[in-house]
Design an enzyme around this catalytic site. Structure first.
Site, PDB file in Angstrom:
ATOM      1  CD  GLU A  26       2.330  -2.009  -7.184  1.00 47.19           C
ATOM      2  OE1 GLU A  26       2.457  -3.194  -6.811  1.00 47.19           O
ATOM      3  OE2 GLU A  26       3.264  -1.338  -7.654  1.00 47.19           O
ATOM      4  CG  ASN A  71       8.009  -2.451  -8.065  1.00 49.37           C
ATOM      5  OD1 ASN A  71       8.583  -2.663  -7.003  1.00 49.37           O
ATOM      6  ND2 ASN A  71       7.992  -3.347  -9.048  1.00 49.37           N
ATOM      7  CD  GLU A 172       9.857  -5.852  -4.135  1.00 49.83           C
ATOM      8  OE1 GLU A 172      10.114  -5.523  -5.302  1.00 49.83           O
ATOM      9  OE2 GLU A 172       9.248  -6.912  -3.857  1.00 49.83           O
ATOM     10  CE1 TYR A 243       4.090 -11.551  -5.542  1.00 48.56           C
ATOM     11  CE2 TYR A 243       6.233 -10.515  -5.273  1.00 48.56           C
ATOM     12  CZ  TYR A 243       4.845 -10.436  -5.240  1.00 48.56           C
ATOM     13  OH  TYR A 243       4.225  -9.257  -4.911  1.00 48.56           O
ATOM     14  CD  GLU A 291       5.049  -6.685  -2.837  1.00 47.93           C
ATOM     15  OE1 GLU A 291       5.401  -7.367  -3.812  1.00 47.93           O
ATOM     16  OE2 GLU A 291       5.240  -5.458  -2.741  1.00 47.93           O
ATOM     17  CD  GLN A 352      -0.547  -5.974  -6.447  1.00 52.06           C
ATOM     18  OE1 GLN A 352      -1.456  -5.226  -6.758  1.00 52.06           O
ATOM     19  NE2 GLN A 352       0.719  -5.671  -6.718  1.00 52.06           N
TER      20      GLN A 352
HETATM   21  O1  AHR Z   1       3.237  -7.271  -6.623  1.00 52.11           O
HETATM   22  C1  AHR Z   1       3.883  -6.904  -7.807  1.00 52.11           C
HETATM   23  C2  AHR Z   1       5.244  -6.265  -7.551  1.00 52.11           C
HETATM   24  O2  AHR Z   1       6.106  -7.233  -7.001  1.00 52.11           O
HETATM   25  C3  AHR Z   1       5.274  -5.148  -6.549  1.00 52.11           C
HETATM   26  O3  AHR Z   1       4.976  -3.920  -7.099  1.00 52.11           O
HETATM   27  C4  AHR Z   1       6.698  -5.171  -6.080  1.00 52.11           C
HETATM   28  O4  AHR Z   1       6.843  -4.703  -4.769  1.00 52.11           O
HETATM   29  C5  AHR Z   1       7.106  -6.620  -6.249  1.00 52.11           C
HETATM   30  O5  AHR Z   1       8.325  -6.731  -6.923  1.00 52.11           O
END
Ligand code: AHR
Length: 502
Positions: A26, A71, A172, A243, A291, A352
């Site tokens: 990103e 984002n 998202e 996450y 993600e 990432q």
């Molecule tokens: O990976 C970091 C952020 O986590 C990304 O930009 C978003 O899609 C998610 O909330």
């Protein structure tokens, strides 16, 4: 000492789509600028990309790269990043409160991805933009030439189309933090219109519609249902994002994070199947888990977030999580969960790749190194290809505060006919004693050589750093015995092990 027994059947349950080992870059923090791209660095190539980072990306074995967000994409104007560099605008990136110089854009990144051996997966902006801009980007990327936008790409030095197959319809969009955040109804309609238009331009595209940004969202479930009611016939996959983090020092629950990922995948699949049945579709909706990783998003909100109108730094240090051994074990456990669901999850992206919650770290003007999470990912990507085999596990149980009783270990087995090997990946969740695992391989016939490496450390908080980049690396597992078709492994407490049988 805890015990477990794994019986392996010869029967495959699903093929492993190589795209399960995807990555994500990103425009955020130092992922691109001062990360994979640093023109002044001694290892930079003629385009300004660091060759030492490129080598590590290749070694990681990622197969795809999702770009440019995240984002970030919900405020991005892709045109800003193409054409002569000196004419590119400097823009506010509202997602990460940074300044985007647009020095690296689509064409440079696509060239880098090709060199890294990564298939490019693009996200379109459905936050501040819509159908027309998505069509323009698709035309720029996939039409060979002869139109204004495809000729602009040719003139900019990319004669062949980028031929991007997989596209994410926004990012998202259920999250209130997202630019252009919408209701499921609004997003479902926009995604359907965009998908139809994109297919009209290029019927070969593969489209990912946004699912929930986590299973903890208040709209989780109803979001998926409504969005799929609008888009089922025009998209290929629905996304999942997750996450995980260590909370209140509860290592037992943290190491069982794969249980949550299993439930997440199975509940999205159940919702999708419900919509399939209710709407009379034949095709089963698959999942792009685009993600996933270990990350504490609240840390960003509480400690790193900028808000001042006069403070928009270029490539600030953001989300530079330093990963521990425990984090790497969780990442290994999540890989097992993804592989177990390979029939349904056809694509996934570790979020990432460089500097930002990343397996690879860099120092400006200095070295690049592998974080702890690099190791399970690289091992799984190298070894767990081909097909996932049916297995049955009998294991002692341990109690966790968050998930109740869970198996003391988790495992998945793959068979790669082309490479001629079978792989067992196993996470030992017991933290105070080794677990003895017996593996019954009789159904597979003869087993020749056995190689096993394990990632573990007496200190679960150990990390790889600039000054000690190889503090945590996988080591050979010596406690392996083979009698006939039975393998006995003594797995160290809190460990992630990869066993290869040839
Ligand atoms: O990976 C970091 C952020 O986590 C990304 O930009 C978003 O899609 C998610 O909330």
């Amino acid at each position: 000492m805890p015990r477990a027994h794994l019986t392996v059947a010869a029967e495959p349950v699903a093929d492993v789509d190589p795209r399960l080992f995807g990555s994500f870059v990103e425009h955020l923090g130092r992922a691109v600028y001062d990360g994979l791209y640093e023109p002044g660095h001694p290892a930079a190539d003629e385009d300004g990309f660091r060759t030492d980072v490129l080598a590590l990306v290749r070694e990681l074995g990622a197969t795809t790269v999702r770009y440019p967000g995240g984002n970030f994409v919900s405020g991005y104007r892709w045109e800003d990043g193409v054409g002569p560099r000196e004419q590119r605008p400097r823009r506010l990136d509202l997602a990460w409160h940074s300044l985007e110089t647009n020095e690296v854009g689509l064409d440079e990144f696509a060239r880098w991805a090709r060199r890294a051996g990564l298939e490019l997966v693009l996200a379109v902006n459905l936050g501040t933009r819509g159908v027309q801009e998505a069509l323009d980007l698709l035309e720029y990327c996939n039409v060979p030439s002869g139109t204004t936008l495809s000729d602009a790409r040719v003139a900019a030095g990319t004669p062949d189309p980028h031929a991007v197959r997989m596209w994410c319809l926004g990012n998202e969009m259920d999250g209130p933090w997202q630019l252009g955040h919408s209701t499921a109804e609004e997003y479902g309609q926009l995604a359907a219109r965009t998908a139809r238009a994109m297919r009209q331009l290029d019927p070969s595209v593969e489209l990912v519609v946004c699912g929930s940004s986590s299973a903890q969202m208040p709209t989780f479930g109803t979001w998926e249902r409504t969005v799929l009611e609008h888009t089922y016939d025009v998209v290929d996959h629905i996304s999942c994002h997750a996450y995980y983090k260590l909370t209140d020092g509860d290592v037992a629950s943290f190491l069982a994070s794969g249980v949550d990922m299993d439930r997440f995948i199975e509940s999205v699949a159940a919702t999708a199947d419900d919509v399939k049945a209710a709407t009379g579709h034949d095709r089963t909706m698959t999942i792009a888990f685009d993600e996933w990783n270990v990350w504490d998003a609240e840390h960003y909100e509480a400690q790193e977030k900028r808000t001042a109108v006069d403070d928009w730094p270029v490539a600030p240090r953001l989300l530079e999580h330093s990963y521990t051994v425990a984090d790497a074990l969780v990442v290994g456990g999540l890989l097992i969960s993804l592989l177990r669901h390979a029939g349904r999850v056809r694509s996934a992206n570790l979020a990432q790749l460089v500097n930002v919650i990343a397996p690879i770290m860099t120092e400006p003007g200095g070295p690049a190194w592998r974080q702890t999470i690099f190791h399970p990912f690289a091992a799984a990507s190298r070894l767990a290809r081909g097909e996932v085999l049916r297995t049955s596990l009998r294991a002692d149980r341990l109690t966790t505060a968050r998930y109740g009783e869970v198996d003391v270990l988790d495992a998945v087995v793959t068979r790669d006919e082309a490479a001629g090997h079978t792989t067992v990946l196993v996470l030992n969740r017991a933290t105070d004693a080794p677990t003895v695992l017996t593996v019954d391989l009789a159904a597979l016939g003869t087993v020749g050589t056995v190689e096993a490496t394990t990632l573990t450390d007496a200190d679960l908080t150990a990390r790889n750093t600039l000054t000690e980049p190889d503090r945590v690396v996988p080591v050979p597992l010596r406690e392996v015995r083979r009698e006939g078709a039975t393998l006995t492994l003594e797995l160290p407490p809190a460990s992630w092990t990869a066993v290869t049988l040839r």
